[in-house]
Design an enzyme around this catalytic site. Structure first.
Site, PDB file in Angstrom:
ATOM      1  N   ILE A  98       0.833  -1.224   0.000  1.00 54.68           N
ATOM      2  CA  ILE A  98       0.000   0.000   0.000  1.00 54.68           C
ATOM      3  C   ILE A  98       0.859   1.262   0.000  1.00 54.68           C
ATOM      4  O   ILE A  98       0.395   2.339  -0.359  1.00 54.68           O
ATOM      5  CB  ILE A  98      -0.983   0.003   1.212  1.00 54.68           C
ATOM      6  CG1 ILE A  98      -2.145   0.991   0.998  1.00 54.68           C
ATOM      7  CG2 ILE A  98      -0.260   0.355   2.503  1.00 54.68           C
ATOM      8  CD1 ILE A  98      -3.130   0.578  -0.042  1.00 54.68           C
ATOM      9  N   ARG A  99       2.145   1.130   0.366  1.00 51.64           N
ATOM     10  CA  ARG A  99       3.013   2.307   0.390  1.00 51.64           C
ATOM     11  C   ARG A  99       3.243   2.862  -1.022  1.00 51.64           C
ATOM     12  O   ARG A  99       3.705   3.986  -1.176  1.00 51.64           O
ATOM     13  CB  ARG A  99       4.356   1.972   1.048  1.00 51.64           C
ATOM     14  CG  ARG A  99       4.251   1.525   2.484  1.00 51.64           C
ATOM     15  CD  ARG A  99       3.563   2.574   3.353  1.00 51.64           C
ATOM     16  NE  ARG A  99       4.184   3.862   3.203  1.00 51.64           N
ATOM     17  CZ  ARG A  99       5.274   4.258   3.856  1.00 51.64           C
ATOM     18  NH1 ARG A  99       5.833   3.470   4.722  1.00 51.64           N
ATOM     19  NH2 ARG A  99       5.785   5.471   3.656  1.00 51.64           N
ATOM     20  N   HIS A 100       2.927   2.075  -2.021  1.00 50.44           N
ATOM     21  CA  HIS A 100       3.131   2.518  -3.404  1.00 50.44           C
ATOM     22  C   HIS A 100       1.919   3.327  -3.833  1.00 50.44           C
ATOM     23  O   HIS A 100       0.911   2.799  -4.294  1.00 50.44           O
ATOM     24  CB  HIS A 100       3.440   1.313  -4.302  1.00 50.44           C
ATOM     25  CG  HIS A 100       4.757   0.710  -3.915  1.00 50.44           C
ATOM     26  ND1 HIS A 100       5.932   1.064  -4.535  1.00 50.44           N
ATOM     27  CD2 HIS A 100       5.095  -0.128  -2.914  1.00 50.44           C
ATOM     28  CE1 HIS A 100       6.949   0.439  -3.935  1.00 50.44           C
ATOM     29  NE2 HIS A 100       6.452  -0.286  -2.951  1.00 50.44           N
ATOM     30  N   ARG A 101       2.061   4.630  -3.648  1.00 47.44           N
ATOM     31  CA  ARG A 101       0.913   5.544  -3.721  1.00 47.44           C
ATOM     32  C   ARG A 101       0.388   5.766  -5.115  1.00 47.44           C
ATOM     33  O   ARG A 101      -0.662   6.356  -5.301  1.00 47.44           O
ATOM     34  CB  ARG A 101       1.334   6.898  -3.119  1.00 47.44           C
ATOM     35  CG  ARG A 101       1.710   6.805  -1.687  1.00 47.44           C
ATOM     36  CD  ARG A 101       2.585   7.950  -1.279  1.00 47.44           C
ATOM     37  NE  ARG A 101       3.934   7.810  -1.842  1.00 47.44           N
ATOM     38  CZ  ARG A 101       4.915   8.677  -1.648  1.00 47.44           C
ATOM     39  NH1 ARG A 101       4.699   9.761  -0.945  1.00 47.44           N
ATOM     40  NH2 ARG A 101       6.108   8.482  -2.171  1.00 47.44           N
ATOM     41  N   SER A 109     -13.774  -4.862   2.275  1.00 45.45           N
ATOM     42  CA  SER A 109     -14.134  -4.135   3.491  1.00 45.45           C
ATOM     43  C   SER A 109     -14.449  -5.086   4.632  1.00 45.45           C
ATOM     44  O   SER A 109     -15.447  -5.805   4.591  1.00 45.45           O
ATOM     45  CB  SER A 109     -15.340  -3.224   3.243  1.00 45.45           C
ATOM     46  OG  SER A 109     -15.756  -2.681   4.480  1.00 45.45           O
ATOM     47  N   ARG A 111     -15.356  -3.983   7.344  1.00 50.89           N
ATOM     48  CA  ARG A 111     -16.476  -3.337   8.051  1.00 50.89           C
ATOM     49  C   ARG A 111     -17.777  -3.915   7.505  1.00 50.89           C
ATOM     50  O   ARG A 111     -18.790  -3.958   8.182  1.00 50.89           O
ATOM     51  CB  ARG A 111     -16.471  -1.821   7.806  1.00 50.89           C
ATOM     52  CG  ARG A 111     -15.223  -1.135   8.266  1.00 50.89           C
ATOM     53  CD  ARG A 111     -15.295   0.341   7.940  1.00 50.89           C
ATOM     54  NE  ARG A 111     -16.317   1.010   8.750  1.00 50.89           N
ATOM     55  CZ  ARG A 111     -16.773   2.225   8.493  1.00 50.89           C
ATOM     56  NH1 ARG A 111     -16.323   2.909   7.462  1.00 50.89           N
ATOM     57  NH2 ARG A 111     -17.687   2.757   9.275  1.00 50.89           N
ATOM     58  N   ARG A 206      10.496  -4.025  -5.099  1.00 47.66           N
ATOM     59  CA  ARG A 206       9.933  -5.178  -4.375  1.00 47.66           C
ATOM     60  C   ARG A 206      10.415  -6.534  -4.885  1.00 47.66           C
ATOM     61  O   ARG A 206      10.075  -7.555  -4.285  1.00 47.66           O
ATOM     62  CB  ARG A 206       8.402  -5.091  -4.391  1.00 47.66           C
ATOM     63  CG  ARG A 206       7.860  -3.824  -3.737  1.00 47.66           C
ATOM     64  CD  ARG A 206       8.349  -3.673  -2.313  1.00 47.66           C
ATOM     65  NE  ARG A 206       7.821  -2.465  -1.666  1.00 47.66           N
ATOM     66  CZ  ARG A 206       8.017  -2.147  -0.403  1.00 47.66           C
ATOM     67  NH1 ARG A 206       8.745  -2.930   0.382  1.00 47.66           N
ATOM     68  NH2 ARG A 206       7.515  -1.031   0.095  1.00 47.66           N
TER      69      ARG A 206
HETATM   70  C1  LIG Z   1      13.436  -2.456   1.316  1.00 51.28           C
HETATM   71  C2  LIG Z   1      12.464  -1.408   1.748  1.00 51.28           C
HETATM   72  C3  LIG Z   1      12.398  -1.022   3.070  1.00 51.28           C
HETATM   73  C4  LIG Z   1      11.466  -0.058   3.500  1.00 51.28           C
HETATM   74  N1  LIG Z   1      11.408   0.302   4.823  1.00 51.28           N
HETATM   75  C5  LIG Z   1      10.503   1.206   5.225  1.00 51.28           C
HETATM   76  C6  LIG Z   1      10.405   1.590   6.608  1.00 51.28           C
HETATM   77  O1  LIG Z   1      11.123   1.092   7.456  1.00 51.28           O
HETATM   78  N2  LIG Z   1       9.455   2.484   6.970  1.00 51.28           N
HETATM   79  C7  LIG Z   1       8.644   3.074   6.044  1.00 51.28           C
HETATM   80  O2  LIG Z   1       7.816   3.898   6.426  1.00 51.28           O
HETATM   81  N3  LIG Z   1       8.707   2.759   4.734  1.00 51.28           N
HETATM   82  C8  LIG Z   1       9.614   1.837   4.317  1.00 51.28           C
HETATM   83  N4  LIG Z   1       9.678   1.500   2.982  1.00 51.28           N
HETATM   84  C9  LIG Z   1       8.740   2.129   2.044  1.00 51.28           C
HETATM   85  C10 LIG Z   1       9.458   3.195   1.180  1.00 51.28           C
HETATM   86  O3  LIG Z   1       9.985   4.243   1.981  1.00 51.28           O
HETATM   87  C11 LIG Z   1       8.471   3.779   0.160  1.00 51.28           C
HETATM   88  O4  LIG Z   1       7.421   4.429   0.847  1.00 51.28           O
HETATM   89  C12 LIG Z   1       7.857   2.723  -0.729  1.00 51.28           C
HETATM   90  O5  LIG Z   1       8.837   1.858  -1.217  1.00 51.28           O
HETATM   91  C13 LIG Z   1       7.134   3.386  -1.888  1.00 51.28           C
HETATM   92  O6  LIG Z   1       8.106   3.918  -2.733  1.00 51.28           O
HETATM   93  P1  LIG Z   1       7.817   5.172  -3.647  1.00 51.28           P
HETATM   94  O7  LIG Z   1       7.396   6.345  -2.801  1.00 51.28           O
HETATM   95  O8  LIG Z   1       9.012   5.395  -4.510  1.00 51.28           O
HETATM   96  O9  LIG Z   1       6.627   4.618  -4.546  1.00 51.28           O
HETATM   97  P2  LIG Z   1       5.247   5.277  -4.958  1.00 51.28           P
HETATM   98  O10 LIG Z   1       4.474   5.708  -3.766  1.00 51.28           O
HETATM   99  O11 LIG Z   1       4.616   4.326  -5.921  1.00 51.28           O
HETATM  100  O12 LIG Z   1       5.660   6.547  -5.737  1.00 51.28           O
HETATM  101  C14 LIG Z   1       6.355   6.434  -6.988  1.00 51.28           C
HETATM  102  C15 LIG Z   1       7.122   7.714  -7.183  1.00 51.28           C
HETATM  103  O13 LIG Z   1       6.172   8.789  -7.321  1.00 51.28           O
HETATM  104  C16 LIG Z   1       6.667   9.933  -6.646  1.00 51.28           C
HETATM  105  N5  LIG Z   1       5.732  10.271  -5.567  1.00 51.28           N
HETATM  106  C17 LIG Z   1       4.610   9.597  -5.224  1.00 51.28           C
HETATM  107  N6  LIG Z   1       3.955  10.206  -4.234  1.00 51.28           N
HETATM  108  C18 LIG Z   1       4.713  11.286  -3.926  1.00 51.28           C
HETATM  109  C19 LIG Z   1       4.581  12.320  -2.949  1.00 51.28           C
HETATM  110  N7  LIG Z   1       3.557  12.398  -2.121  1.00 51.28           N
HETATM  111  N8  LIG Z   1       5.539  13.252  -2.908  1.00 51.28           N
HETATM  112  C20 LIG Z   1       6.595  13.206  -3.748  1.00 51.28           C
HETATM  113  N9  LIG Z   1       6.775  12.272  -4.689  1.00 51.28           N
HETATM  114  C21 LIG Z   1       5.835  11.326  -4.764  1.00 51.28           C
HETATM  115  C22 LIG Z   1       8.056   9.590  -6.134  1.00 51.28           C
HETATM  116  O14 LIG Z   1       9.000   9.936  -7.121  1.00 51.28           O
HETATM  117  C23 LIG Z   1       8.007   8.100  -5.996  1.00 51.28           C
HETATM  118  O15 LIG Z   1       9.284   7.479  -6.081  1.00 51.28           O
HETATM  119  C24 LIG Z   1      10.595   0.547   2.541  1.00 51.28           C
HETATM  120  C25 LIG Z   1      10.672   0.153   1.201  1.00 51.28           C
HETATM  121  C26 LIG Z   1      11.589  -0.804   0.802  1.00 51.28           C
HETATM  122  C27 LIG Z   1      11.641  -1.203  -0.654  1.00 51.28           C
END
Ligand SMILES: Cc1cc2nc3c(=O)[nH]c(=O)nc-3n(C[C@H](O)[C@H](O)[C@H](O)COP(=O)(O)OP(=O)(O)OC[C@H]3O[C@@H](n4cnc5c(N)ncnc54)[C@H](O)[C@@H]3O)c2cc1C
Length: 302
Positions: A98-101, A109, A111, A206
């Site tokens: 989900i961190r991949h925004r 759901s 809920r 990933r």
């Molecule tokens: C091995 C590994 C360990 C990790 N450990 C942790 C951890 O300990 N704690 C933690 O919280 N997270 C952790 N993460 C998550 C990491 O920090 C990223 O949040 C996650 O990999 C999503 O990457 P991304 O932001 O590049 O991707 P996406 O969210 O898909 O975004 C793709 C690209 O779009 C741009 N982008 C998207 N949204 C924005 C925005 N709001 N502002 C600016 N640019 C944006 C950026 O260029 C970004 O690279 C880890 C990830 C990996 C791979």
């Protein structure tokens, strides 16, 4: 802008069409499904050429163009391809995905619906100890008794949690509240749609060994799908991103020293890439160690 009278045809890739709706299993209860896709290698080429139809270019030209785009980070043509997945994944994996925004997500759901009694337990013999080198990773295999104990405890904990969950639902507790007892090993499910540029970015992070193994296994199935939809773009991604190697300024200095005949350790010293701590002990992480790892990768490259 070039105009064309050729009719527009929705691109379809037989290898990808065959995957639509097929559950690619991951872990005991998880899967990756290709729900739909839009575009193909041809869509990338078409966008890059800002014209309609394949024109008179040969496949070789298309491959060359896609490799050029990938090499030079000309990324927007790759955004013309969209991929929609259905993912069923443990919550602890979902929290990483989900961190991949840049993906569009619609989640099951808990809920609205009752969570099925399915949770993830590591296979026997697969539990590993905390890595001593990487604070985020796993290291050596756990002794058999630790492996057995952890898996048994996890199974018991999940069964107990589900019993509490079911009892709460039977007592009329709202599903959105009752779910609070379920551990991260339980599964969730979602539609996950993303364009190819961001999918490849996701896969670069990933599929990497630094990512948790279970998450990598989901990424590996998603990679197969990306490869089926856009084989040429995926080949370029493998070449320039997955198998590519970047060198920092200090690393380039170290490479120069290597070319002049220095040993790797001496090259690191010359370039200011630390390998030894202040107390004289060898470092297990850091820029110097990572540079030596890059050299090992280079030696292993066929
Ligand atoms: C091995 C590994 C360990 C990790 N450990 C942790 C951890 O300990 N704690 C933690 O919280 N997270 C952790 N993460 C998550 C990491 O920090 C990223 O949040 C996650 O990999 C999503 O990457 P991304 O932001 O590049 O991707 P996406 O969210 O898909 O975004 C793709 C690209 O779009 C741009 N982008 C998207 N949204 C924005 C925005 N709001 N502002 C600016 N640019 C944006 C950026 O260029 C970004 O690279 C880890 C990830 C990996 C791979």
């Amino acid at each position: 802008m070039a105009e064309s009278t050729a009719p527009m045809v929705r691109s379809s890739v037989p290898a990808a069409d065959r995957l639509i709706g097929v559950k690619l299993p991951v872990l005991e209860h998880g899967y990756v499904v290709l729900v739909d896709y839009m575009g193909s290698d041809a869509a990338i080429v078409q966008a890059a050429r800002v014209s309609y139809g394949a024109g008179t270019k040969t496949v070789r030209d298309d491959r060359g163009l896609i490799r050029y785009l990938m090499r030079h980070h000309h990324t927007t043509p790759f955004e013309m391809v969209e991929v929609k997945f259905l993912l069923r994944l443990p919550i602890y994996v979902a929290r990483q995905v989900i961190r991949h925004r840049t993906a569009n997500v619609n989640e099951y759901s808990a809920r609205y619906s009752v969570v099925p009694d399915e949770f993830d337990v590591p296979a026997p013999g697969s539990v590993r100890l905390q890595s001593t080198r990487n604070r985020q990773g796993r290291g050596d295999p756990a002794p058999p008794e630790v492996d057995e104990r952890f898996r048994t405890d996890l199974e018991r904990l999940c069964s107990d949690a589900y019993r509490v969950y079911t009892a709460a639902l039977e007592a009329g507790v709202a599903r959105e509240t009752a779910r609070m007892v379920l551990p991260l090993a339980y599964y969730t499910e979602w539609y996950w749609k993303i364009d190819l540029h961001n999918l490849l970015h996701f896969l670069a992070l990933r599929l990497d060994p630094h990512t948790q193994e279970e998450t990598r296994r989901f990424a590996a199935e998603m990679a197969k799908i990306a490869q089926a939809i856009c084989p040429i773009a995926y080949e370029a991604f493998e070449e320039f991103t997955l198998a590519g190697l970047s060198l920092s300024r200090r690393e380039q200095r170290a490479v120069r020293a290597l070319l002049d005949g220095a040993t790797p350790e001496a090259a690191c010293r010359t370039a200011g890439l630390p390998l030894v701590r202040e107390d004289g002990k060898p470092m297990s992480t850091g820029e110097g160690v990572e540079f030596l790892e890059k050299l090992s990768r280079l030696r292993a490259t066929s």
